[in-house]
Design a protein around this motif. Structure first.
Motif, PDB file in Angstrom:
ATOM      1  N   SER A 184       0.859  -1.183   0.000  1.00  0.00           N
ATOM      2  CA  SER A 184       0.000   0.000   0.000  1.00  0.00           C
ATOM      3  C   SER A 184       0.896   1.234   0.000  1.00  0.00           C
ATOM      4  O   SER A 184       1.647   1.466   0.964  1.00  0.00           O
ATOM      5  N   PRO A 185       0.844   2.037  -1.054  1.00  0.00           N
ATOM      6  CA  PRO A 185       0.034   1.899  -2.279  1.00  0.00           C
ATOM      7  C   PRO A 185       0.546   0.756  -3.146  1.00  0.00           C
ATOM      8  O   PRO A 185       1.691   0.336  -3.010  1.00  0.00           O
ATOM      9  N   SER A 191      -6.491  -4.622   0.148  1.00  0.00           N
ATOM     10  CA  SER A 191      -7.671  -4.341  -0.694  1.00  0.00           C
ATOM     11  C   SER A 191      -7.439  -3.218  -1.687  1.00  0.00           C
ATOM     12  O   SER A 191      -8.162  -3.100  -2.681  1.00  0.00           O
ATOM     13  N   CYS A 192      -6.403  -2.399  -1.470  1.00  0.00           N
ATOM     14  CA  CYS A 192      -6.147  -1.301  -2.394  1.00  0.00           C
ATOM     15  C   CYS A 192      -5.535  -1.785  -3.702  1.00  0.00           C
ATOM     16  O   CYS A 192      -5.447  -1.020  -4.670  1.00  0.00           O
ATOM     17  N   CYS A 193      -5.107  -3.031  -3.759  1.00  0.00           N
ATOM     18  CA  CYS A 193      -4.451  -3.532  -4.968  1.00  0.00           C
ATOM     19  C   CYS A 193      -5.459  -3.902  -6.058  1.00  0.00           C
ATOM     20  O   CYS A 193      -5.063  -4.057  -7.226  1.00  0.00           O
ATOM     21  N   ASP A 239      -9.916  -3.990  -7.436  1.00  0.00           N
ATOM     22  CA  ASP A 239     -11.242  -3.370  -7.368  1.00  0.00           C
ATOM     23  C   ASP A 239     -12.173  -4.317  -6.611  1.00  0.00           C
ATOM     24  O   ASP A 239     -12.619  -5.340  -7.149  1.00  0.00           O
ATOM     25  N   HIS A 259     -13.918  -6.402   3.461  1.00  0.00           N
ATOM     26  CA  HIS A 259     -13.310  -5.178   2.937  1.00  0.00           C
ATOM     27  C   HIS A 259     -14.354  -4.093   2.702  1.00  0.00           C
ATOM     28  O   HIS A 259     -14.022  -2.903   2.759  1.00  0.00           O
TER      29      HIS A 259
END
Length: 1074
Positions: free
Chosen positions: A661-662, A694-696, A698, A729
């Motif tokens: 993340s990011p 979860s940011c990786c 959609d 998530h």
């Protein structure tokens, strides 16, 4: 078995020759006219019709390395393929420059070099001096015939030719130049002192000729004077005369030690002491004459000598002789030839072979004792007998060793065995320090040095040159021909000379081998087969190996070629590793060398490695190394994902994709991988969702995709698990928990911990406890504020088993919060038959209802628990009755009475048990201490037969006697102490008190014995040492009291009351300090 690197420098017979490439790989770099090239060729497919014209071989400029493992023998090829190919230790280049032009009209015979130049002798009598690139420095023809030997020391070089001339010349000066002609003897070799020209004492050289060795030293005024170090019959200056040695075949000089070889052995000679240190006998086959197979001597250091001769190798070490062994005494009684020589401090076993001149000098033969006992030279008949014996090769001290095989145990030197262990190869008998010492002398001197053979072994090939590379022997070798001698297998050469069958002259190629020597054998580390020009025409005597000082290069000389061997540099290793697709080793080499070797970097080699793995469909290995190679290069990661996607191997790449993340990669890349996993590897999808943040990807898009699959595969566990993870998530924890409950999956606990959903445990208490009651109770205990007992207990009331587990954990961790539920815990423990745990709980807790607990224990028949509760309620009589009537345990009843020490309980116990004869003895022994044995005896019914009663009564009487004796002894002690203390009190009361004249009265601070003593009255002295005037204490009310007279004594009624005084000083101290 050491892996080998077998290479051949092959010179094809024709430039336009076509080569069969169906089963071999050929890498042609450039034409040798511009640059040396290495051509890796499989010789199993060599064209048998290749031309072998020597002129074409001489003109050929290609240099190649041939693998020995590619034999024409199918069996040998199979064995070689199973061995992992290892990198060669050396690289090879031909010396170019001006040398090819020289070799067009002449051929080479000898070589010597240093770190600056190379000196070559030729067949035409010329001496050519080249630099290490092959360019000519000087060319001259000092001989009219073949140059047999060249030597070099500093800026001087020397040559010896077949024309019996020896020439010494300097490169920069002519001060020590000379030309010497030997009239009678043919020159065999010339050896310069290593320090030649530095001083007059070191300006000397030795010439080995057909008649021995001659030493030429600089004369005081001009020229050189010569003297013989040894002659054709083996004698030497400063040494005893030995057997005939023959012509000198080679030599080597280092420091003050000179070694040379004749047809019978090697002599090590000390130039300062002018004495022979040792004789190393020749021990190989006599059929291998020294002309065709010349000896090779090489000094590694001043202490280590390498000897390679025909098919034998020796590693010799020069050591100082221990003190006390420089003088030896022989005895005629033991043996006329051997003597009774003892070597102190040396093992009698053959762990290391010692060659010493004096030891060799003590050798002889029993057949020649009477005839040559007093002679310094053995008779011909004795020598012939010794040569026929062939039983040993080395004699040292008082024992000898057989040759060529080493026995495990050496036989001692005795008069009976000495003659049979005489070496057939000892070439002479030498004493010490310039005098001839016959064996019959009483004493003889030994040199201060001796030679120890560290290793000696026989090889299945011939030695053409020898040297050292680190701790390994580097040897230029020549294969044995079947016609000369039958082949003997070496550790790595299992096929011997027959391994190359296509070319009948293949065995004539010279080889450069690396050998790891051991005491009696060796291990072949590698073998490089050299394809020198016109190798088919040459024999072992034509090849030379020259080592440059420093050991950084070795020259292999043949009459028509000069090849230099060098240790491989990192760039060479990198090229070889890449060529053989050994990329992991290449990356390690780059890391060791700082990340860059020439044009190769870790990134470039890594990309080659990755491409190679992908081409070979080794996707798992490619995935493992991808992160290290690609790093954070987004573009290359995307290309790699596309390559894996095309091969449908994205599931292999899942665990190696960078994430964080990011996200380091675009979201679309992760979505592509997850969609592939959704289609082909649902279990991998769960692992990826759990590992990646979860940011990786959609989340909403992926939830929709998963729901579509769930609609058709409702009970797919991995799909539901993935959906629950995605719901978490989205903060839709209720749905996630519901899915995990439905799946009965333990990931629900991870979800609770991750998102802190501890308050939801009460709602799913029964499900969670059923799934994993230990983990559930642990969460409840750790977060008791979020999950209080008031929530959990009502939820678990209908599940008594789960409730018991929860309350047990609650009582163990939070006793205060468990107090309201102790009655329930008592009931649950009784229901679950936890009797020991329940009894412990009843003893520890005070928060349960005694009546309810007693009723529970009575209903369950828990006797111990009931007795304990009856005691706790004070109903000891019922407890005792229960023990006596139900348990019928007298010991338990006695212990119960002891705990309370109540006479009524004892009486009850005695009354209930006295009528049984078996109970009398325990009652007398235990209860008698509390109620008295007599009381118990009185209650025994008449006529009752009691076994062992007399023993009990005897014990009681013995105990009583001991008590009385103890009482009497104590009384005597008390009386004695009273008398002693009274006597002490009396002595203290009648003790005199010393009053000195200087003593001051503490009250008035005047001397108690002053001049006014008549007016002061009396003195009062106390035991504490203080003395007062009587008048000073009379007026002090605090320090005096009146003793009332006794009313029974009429005499004291008539007397005046006696005043009792106290020391004012001590009284004050007591008041102040207590």
């Amino acid at each position: 078995m050491a892996s080998k690197v077998d290479s051949v420098m092959n010179s094809p017979s024709h430039p336009n020759e076509e080569t069969n490439t169906s089963n071999k790989n050929t890498i042609n770099e450039t034409n040798i006219s511009n640059r040396n090239s290495i051509n890796c060729t499989n010789t199993s497919n060599r064209n048998p019709n290749d031309k072998t014209n020597t002129e074409q071989g001489e003109e050929e400029n290609d240099l190649s390395l041939q693998s020995q493992g590619n034999s024409s023998s199918e069996e040998y090829s199979t064995d070689s393929e199973e061995e992992e190919e290892e990198e060669p230790r050396l690289k090879y280049e031909r010396v170019r420059g001006d040398l090819p032009l020289l070799l067009e009209r002449d051929s080479l015979t000898s070589i010597v070099s240093n770190d600056k130049m190379i000196v070559l002798g030729t067949m035409g009598g010329a001496v050519v001096i080249l630099d290490h690139l092959g360019y000519k420095i000087r060319y001259q023809r000092p001989h009219i015939n073949r140059v047999l030997s060249v030597a070099m020391a500093g800026d001087y070089w020397a040559s010896g030719g077949k024309d019996k001339k020896v020439v010494v010349q300097g490169m920069l000066t002519t001060e020590h130049n000379t030309v010497i002609t030997l009239d009678a003897n043919a020159v065999q070799c010339v050896i310069l002192d290593p320090n030649f020209g530095q001083s007059r004492s070191t300006t000397r050289f030795a010439v080995g000729h057909s008649g021995g060795v001659a030493l030429y030293e600089k004369a005081r005024f001009s020229g050189y004077r010569g003297q013989a170090l040894s002659d054709s019959v083996g004698g030497s200056v400063g040494a005893s005369v030995g057997v005939r040695g023959g012509a000198v075949r080679g030599g080597a000089w280092i420091g003050n030690v000179l070694a040379w070889a004749t047809d019978t052995g090697v002599r090590v000679y000390h130039m300062t002491l002018r004495t022979t240190i040792a004789l190393l006998p020749r021990d190989h086959s006599a059929a291998l004459d020294s002309v065709q197979f010349p000896p090779q001597l090489r000094w590694q250091s001043e202490e280590r000598l390498l000897v390679g001769w025909a098919d034998s190798v020796k590693v010799c070490c020069i050591k100082p002789r221990p003190q006390g062994q420089t003088s030896r005494r022989s005895s005629r009684a033991s043996s006329p030839m051997f003597g009774s020589i003892s070597r102190q401090g040396e093992s009698p076993h053959v762990s290391k072979l010692l060659c010493s001149v004096a030891d060799a000098g003590s050798l002889g033969s029993a057949n020649s004792v009477s005839s040559s006992h007093k002679e310094a030279v053995f008779s011909p008949s004795t020598l012939e007998s010794i040569r026929r014996n062939q039983t040993s090769s080395v004699a040292s001290g008082s024992w000898a060793v057989r040759s060529p095989a080493f026995p495990t145990v050496a036989q001692p030197n005795t008069p009976e065995t000495s003659s049979s262990y005489v070496s057939s190869s000892i070439i002479g008998v030498t004493g010490g320090y310039g005098r001839i010492t016959p064996p019959s002398a009483n004493t003889f001197d030994l040199p201060p040095l001796y030679v120890e053979i560290e290793s000696m072994f026989t090889t299945p090939f011939y030695i053409c040159g020898i040297g050292m590379l680190d701790d390994l022997i580097i040897a230029l070798t020549y294969s044995k021909t079947p016609t000369l001698e039958s082949s003997r297998a070496s550790p790595t050469d299992t096929k011997g000379p027959q391994q190359f069958t296509d070319d009948p002259f293949e065995w004539r190629r010279p080889q450069l081998r690396l050998l790891e020597y051991q005491q009696r054998s060796y291990e072949e580390i590698s073998k490089d087969i050299l394809g020198t020009n016109r190798y088919k025409d040459y024999l072992p005597l034509h090849y030379k190996l020259e080592c440059v000082s420093g050991g950084d290069r070795w020259y292999v000389m043949s009459p028509r070629d000069l090849v230099v061997a060098k240790p491989r540099e990192p760039s060479d290793s990198m090229e070889w590793l890449l060529e053989h697709h050994k990329y992991p080793q290449a990356l390690l080499l780059l890391e060791k060398e700082g990340g860059t070797i020439g044009e190769q970097t870790e990134a470039s080699v890594g990309r080659q490695y990755l491409n190679y793995l992908l081409e070979c469909d080794m996707f798992e290995e490619a995935a493992k190394v991808s992160r290290r190679i690609i790093g954070n290069n987004v573009g290359e990661w995307q290309e790699l994902v596309r390559a894996f996607s095309a091969a449908k191997k994205l599931k292999v790449l899942r665990d190696h994709l960078p994430h964080g993340s990011p996200p380091p990669l675009p979201v679309a890349t992760y979505n592509e991988v997850l969609m592939d996993l959704l289609e082909n590897d649902k279990e991998g999808l769960v692992a990826a969702l759990q590992k990646w943040p979860s940011c990786c990807y959609d989340v909403n898009w992926l939830v929709g995709a998963v729901l579509q699959r769930v609609a058709t595969q409702n009970w797919n566990v991995h799909l539901l698990q993935s959906l629950a993870h995605l719901y978490s998530h989205q903060q839709r924890h209720d749905k996630a928990l519901a899915i995990y409950i439905k799946l009965e999956h333990k990931d629900i606990f991870g979800l609770i911990k991750k998102h802190g959903l501890y308050s939801s445990i009460g709602s799913y208490a029964v499900h969670l406890m059923t799934l994993d009651w230990q983990l559930t109770t642990q969460l409840c205990m750790d977060h008791i504020g979020d999950v209080p007992p008031t929530v959990m207990i009502p939820a678990l009331n209908s599940h008594r088993n789960l409730l018991y587990k929860y309350l047990s954990a609650l009582y163990a961790k939070h006793k205060d919060m468990c107090k309201p539920y102790h009655d329930d815990l008592v009931q649950l423990m009784a229901d679950h038959q936890q009797s020991e745990k329940l009894l412990q709980f009843l003893k520890e807790s005070n928060n349960y209802n005694l009546s309810k607990a007693l009723q529970v224990c009575k209903d369950r028949g828990l006797l111990h628990h009931t007795v304990y509760l009856l005691n706790r309620t004070g109903n000891t009589q019922d407890a005792l009755s229960l023990v006596l009537l139900e348990a019928k345990d007298l010991k338990w009843a006695i212990e119960l009475c002891k705990d309370h020490d109540d006479r009524h309980l004892w009486d009850t116990l005695i009354d209930h048990t006295i009528s049984f004869s078996d109970n009398i003895r325990p009652l007398l022994e235990e209860a008698g201490k509390f109620v008295g044995e007599v009381e118990i005896l009185r209650k025994i019914p008449l006529g009752l037969e009691i076994p062992g009663l007399m023993e009990s009564i005897h014990k009681i009487m013995e105990d009583t006697r001991k008590k009385l004796a103890l009482h009497s002894g104590c009384e005597r002690l008390f009386k004695r102490d009273i008398v002693r203390l009274n006597e002490r009190r009396r002595r203290l009361a009648t003790q005199a008190i010393n009053v000195e004249e200087e003593t001051l009265c503490p009250q008035c601070e005047r001397t108690v014995l002053g001049g006014q003593k008549d007016n002061m009255g009396g003195l009062i002295a106390f035991k504490c040492g203080h003395v007062f005037h009587d008048s000073c204490l009379t007026g002090n009310v605090d320090v005096q009291s009146t003793v009332q007279p006794s009313l029974t004594s009429k005499k004291r009624e008539r007397t005046k009351p006696l005043p009792t005084r106290v020391c004012a000083v001590c009284l004050l101290k007591n008041k102040l300090f207590g």
